[in-house]
Design a protein around this motif. Sequence first.
Motif, short mmCIF file in Angstrom:
data_model
loop_
_atom_site.label_atom_id
_atom_site.label_comp_id
_atom_site.label_asym_id
_atom_site.label_seq_id
_atom_site.Cartn_x
_atom_site.Cartn_y
_atom_site.Cartn_z
N GLY A 143 0.72 -1.22 0.09
CA GLY A 143 -0.03 0.06 -0.13
C GLY A 143 0.88 0.97 0.04
O GLY A 143 0.29 2.12 0.41
N CYS A 144 2.09 1.36 -0.54
CA CYS A 144 2.81 2.53 -0.81
C CYS A 144 2.45 3.14 -1.88
O CYS A 144 2.86 3.03 -3.07
N ASP A 145 1.49 4.10 -1.73
CA ASP A 145 0.83 4.57 -2.89
C ASP A 145 1.28 5.58 -3.91
O ASP A 145 0.95 5.72 -4.97
N GLY A 166 -0.53 -3.84 -3.74
CA GLY A 166 -1.13 -2.73 -3.39
C GLY A 166 -0.49 -1.27 -3.54
O GLY A 166 -0.65 -0.14 -3.37
N CYS A 167 0.73 -1.40 -4.35
CA CYS A 167 1.48 -0.34 -4.71
C CYS A 167 1.00 0.23 -6.18
O CYS A 167 1.64 0.00 -7.34
N LYS A 184 4.41 -16.25 -4.94
CA LYS A 184 3.08 -15.81 -5.88
C LYS A 184 2.50 -14.46 -5.75
O LYS A 184 2.58 -13.94 -4.69
N ASP A 185 1.75 -14.08 -6.79
CA ASP A 185 1.03 -12.76 -6.59
C ASP A 185 1.83 -11.62 -6.18
O ASP A 185 1.42 -10.69 -5.41
N LEU A 186 3.11 -11.40 -6.54
CA LEU A 186 4.21 -10.57 -6.01
C LEU A 186 3.58 -9.10 -6.26
O LEU A 186 3.60 -8.33 -5.29
N ASN A 192 -0.08 -1.23 -12.57
CA ASN A 192 0.63 -0.14 -13.68
C ASN A 192 2.30 -0.45 -13.66
O ASN A 192 2.77 0.25 -14.12
N VAL A 193 2.61 -1.89 -13.36
CA VAL A 193 4.05 -2.14 -13.57
C VAL A 193 4.34 -2.40 -14.95
O VAL A 193 3.53 -3.29 -15.50
N TRP A 194 5.27 -1.67 -15.47
CA TRP A 194 5.80 -2.02 -16.74
C TRP A 194 6.78 -2.36 -17.30
O TRP A 194 7.63 -2.71 -18.46
#
Length: 223
Positions: A143-145, A166-167, A184-186, A192-194
Motif C-alpha cells: 500500500g505504498c501509494d 497494492g502499490c 506468488k502474486d508478487l 501499473n508495473v511495466w
Amino acid sequence: YAFAYCNGIETLKIPHVKKIGSGAFAYCQNIKKIQFSKKLKCVKERAFIDCVSLGSITIPKNTERIDEEAFSQCDNLKKVTIKNMDMELVGNAFEGTPWMESLKDEEGFYILDGVLLKARKSTRMVLNVPKGVRRLAEKSIYGCDYVERIHLPEGLEQIDDYAIAGCWRLHYFNIPDSVTTIGKDLFWGSWNVWEIRISREFYDKINFEKVFGLSKENAVIRD
C-alpha cells in the motif's frame, strides 16, 4: 473467534495444538503469558489481536507461519522471540506493538535479522530498500501509494508472496542477481508495473508471465 473477548484468562497454556484459528483469542485483554505447544505450526490471522496485557512471547522452532495481524495492537508486547526465521511471516503480524516499533531504523524500515517486515509509507516516489536485507516478507511493501520505482539491494535472496502488493503507482522494479526465490502474486494490486529488470539466468529459470502476472514484453533482460 472461539475465545474472543474472554477477559477471565491471564495465563494461557496451549499443549498439543498445531494450529491456532482466526481470532481465537482476539481481544482477550487480560492475557499476560502464553505458552505455545512445541508442535505449533500456524497462528492464523488476528488470533491474538488487541491482547493488550501480553508482554512477551516465544514462537517455537517448528512454527511454519504467522498470519496477518496475528499479534497486532498488543500494546504491551515488548519482547518476541522467533526461533525459526525461515517461517512464513506476514509483515503486519505484529503491527502496533512496542516490539515492532523497536525494529524501525532511521529510514523507517522495520527489519528483523535481515527480513524486511515493513517499509515506510511516505510521499516519496522512489523506495530504496536498505543493504543487508536478504528477504522481503509477505506484504512488507504494501500500500505504498506514491512509490513509482523500487530499488532492491544486491544480496537479497527471497521475495515472499504478495510482498509488493497494492502499490498502484509502481511502474519500475529490479530483481537483483542474488534473488533465488520469488513467491506468488508478487504485484497483486500493483497494476501499473511495466518494466522489470531481471538477469538472463533468472529469467530462463522461471515462468515470467506466471510469476509476475505480466507479459514477457515487460521484462528488460540483463545479460
